[in-house]
Design an enzyme around this catalytic site. Structure first.
Site, mmCIF file in Angstrom:
data_model
loop_
_atom_site.group_PDB
_atom_site.id
_atom_site.type_symbol
_atom_site.label_atom_id
_atom_site.label_comp_id
_atom_site.label_asym_id
_atom_site.label_seq_id
_atom_site.Cartn_x
_atom_site.Cartn_y
_atom_site.Cartn_z
ATOM 1 N N ALA A 110 32.530 -5.016 7.999
ATOM 2 C CA ALA A 110 33.758 -4.573 8.667
ATOM 3 C C ALA A 110 34.975 -5.120 7.921
ATOM 4 C CB ALA A 110 33.767 -5.004 10.123
ATOM 5 N N ASP A 111 34.944 -6.405 7.594
ATOM 6 C CA ASP A 111 36.050 -6.991 6.837
ATOM 7 C C ASP A 111 36.268 -6.263 5.513
ATOM 8 O OD1 ASP A 111 36.885 -9.003 8.582
ATOM 9 O OD2 ASP A 111 35.350 -10.387 7.884
ATOM 10 N N ARG A 112 35.180 -5.990 4.805
ATOM 11 C CA ARG A 112 35.303 -5.381 3.476
ATOM 12 C C ARG A 112 35.752 -3.918 3.574
ATOM 13 N NH1 ARG A 112 35.090 -9.970 0.280
ATOM 14 N NH2 ARG A 112 33.229 -11.178 0.771
#
Length: 400
Positions: free
Chosen positions: A166-168
């Site tokens: 999700a962060d990436r």
């Protein structure tokens, strides 16, 4: 010179999502100034590390940047950010909007200082909804976007993908949105605020595959793409290991059956006769294929798939990926000398540009290592920098 040469980015983000986005911008040639709290980005502490504050994950998410350590809770620290922002094209933050407002660093304050500034706020949730003020982390967003549910639908226990996807992914989406705003600014001459929410971005991505029958009103099923949710959609077990292969279209299946000595298939079995038939019986198809794959070694299957022009790759470990012959041939993993960490490996920029090649500009910086340089470049005299240190607004490396 990279394609973003000439753009200047003020990076007020930490952990993974924001820093990953600004690393991409830096790799593409933008000048990135990373503003850290005096305690440093938390990711600096994630092991393994050769020296304190320079963990491997930090090294792999913060290259192509300079670092300045400022206490933004001090008036002097805030003023430095406002001064730096006047000469920047982009300010990126993943600090929650209310906290940015308390610091006096809201979009309104920054746009007054620089009307051409693109203010990129990476947030957990769309700020118009009831979740607006909540904290958000990768695990939560994976759950909210339906990833653990997908594991259940595939006959497994609910799980998170073992990577900060999700962060990436949201970081990459933020780069897209920021560069769209840069393009728009060439027409209007004005900056703007760009908000990129984690929850909505990931929900859009996952449900693009899995809305299925929920797309229609009224729904025609409970959603979910059958092939992705098949319990046997996984690396195939071979006689001596595993292999990743996707026998997908009609040509793939015809050539595969010919190579294994069963040319009468798929015409002899209606389940294999067409793409639609295979999708309707995907669990049976994958289960039977799984049994066939156990009859040969990984090397034998890779050779067969290559001969049949069927998509396949080895199932790599983290270490074996570094020995992949394709990645070795293109120099994807490069060993460089870090000024404090010695020899380290770094990955190449995946995108290729024919006229303005992108590559990492510099290794990840030590905390605050470039503070004096950044301020001098912004017009601060040595006595001004000393005063900021005295006020506790600026932390320089020699203080450690």
């Amino acid at each position: 010179m990279g394609p973003l040469e000439g753009l200047r980015v003020l990076d007020l983000s930490s952990v993974l999502m924001g820093p990953y986005a600004t690393q991409i911008l830096g790799d593409y040639g933008a000048e990135v100034i990373k503003v850290e709290a005096p305690s440093g980005d938390l990711v600096r502490q994630i092991l393994p590390t050769r020296s304190p504050g320079m963990g491997a994950m930090f090294l792999n998410t913060n290259r192509s940047k300079e670092s300045i350590a400022l206490d933004l809770k001090t008036p002097e620290g805030r003023d430095v950010v406002l001064r730096l922002a006047r000469d920047c094209d982009i300010l990126l933050t993943n600090v929650r909007p209310r906290a940015m407002a308390r610091l006096g660093l809201s979009w309104e304050a920054l746009s007054e200082a620089n009307p051409r500034l693109i203010y990129a706020a990476l947030v957990g949730f769309d700020q118009r909804g009831p979740y607006a003020g909540r904290p958000a982390y990768d695990d939560l967003i994976q759950g909210g976007a339906g990833i653990p549910h997908s594991f259940i639908r595939a006959g497994q226990k609910p799980s998170y993908v073992p990577a900060a996807i999700a962060d990436r992914i949201v970081g990459m989406s933020a780069v897209n949105a920021i560069l769209a705003a840069v393009v728009e600014r060439t027409r209007s001459g004005l900056g703007q605020k760009v908000e990129v929410p984690m929850f909505e971005t990931m929900t859009s991505m996952i449900l693009a595959d899995h809305m299925g029958g929920l797309t229609y009103d009224p729904p025609v099923d409970e959603g979910g793409y059958r092939r992705h949710l098949s319990p046997d959609r996984k690396p195939y077990e071979t006689r001596d290991g595993h292999v990743c292969a996707l026998i997908y279209n009609d040509g793939h299946w015809e050539r595969f059956f010919r190579e294994i000595g069963r040319p009468e298939m798929p015409a002899a079995d209606p389940r294999y006769a067409s793409f639609a038939a295979r999708m309707a019986h995907i669990d049976e198809v994958y289960a039977e294929l799984g049994e066939i794959m156990k009859t040969r070694t990984t090397a034998e299957w890779l050779e067969l798939f290559d001969r049949a022009d069927v998509p396949a790759l080895p199932m790599h470990s983290y270490a074996s990926a570094m020995e992949d012959p394709h990645l070795e041939a293109i120099g994807f993993f490069e060993t460089v000398e870090h000024p404090t960490e010695g020899r380290i490996r770094q990955m190449a920029v995946p995108a290729q540009f024919s006229r303005s090649p992108a590559r990492p500009g510099k290794p990840a910086p030590g905390m605050g290592a470039d503070g004096a340089t950044v301020l001098a470049r912004a017009g601060y005299a040595p006595e001004d920098i000393a005063a900021l240190v005295e006020a506790g607004a600026l932390k320089l490396p020699q203080e450690d």
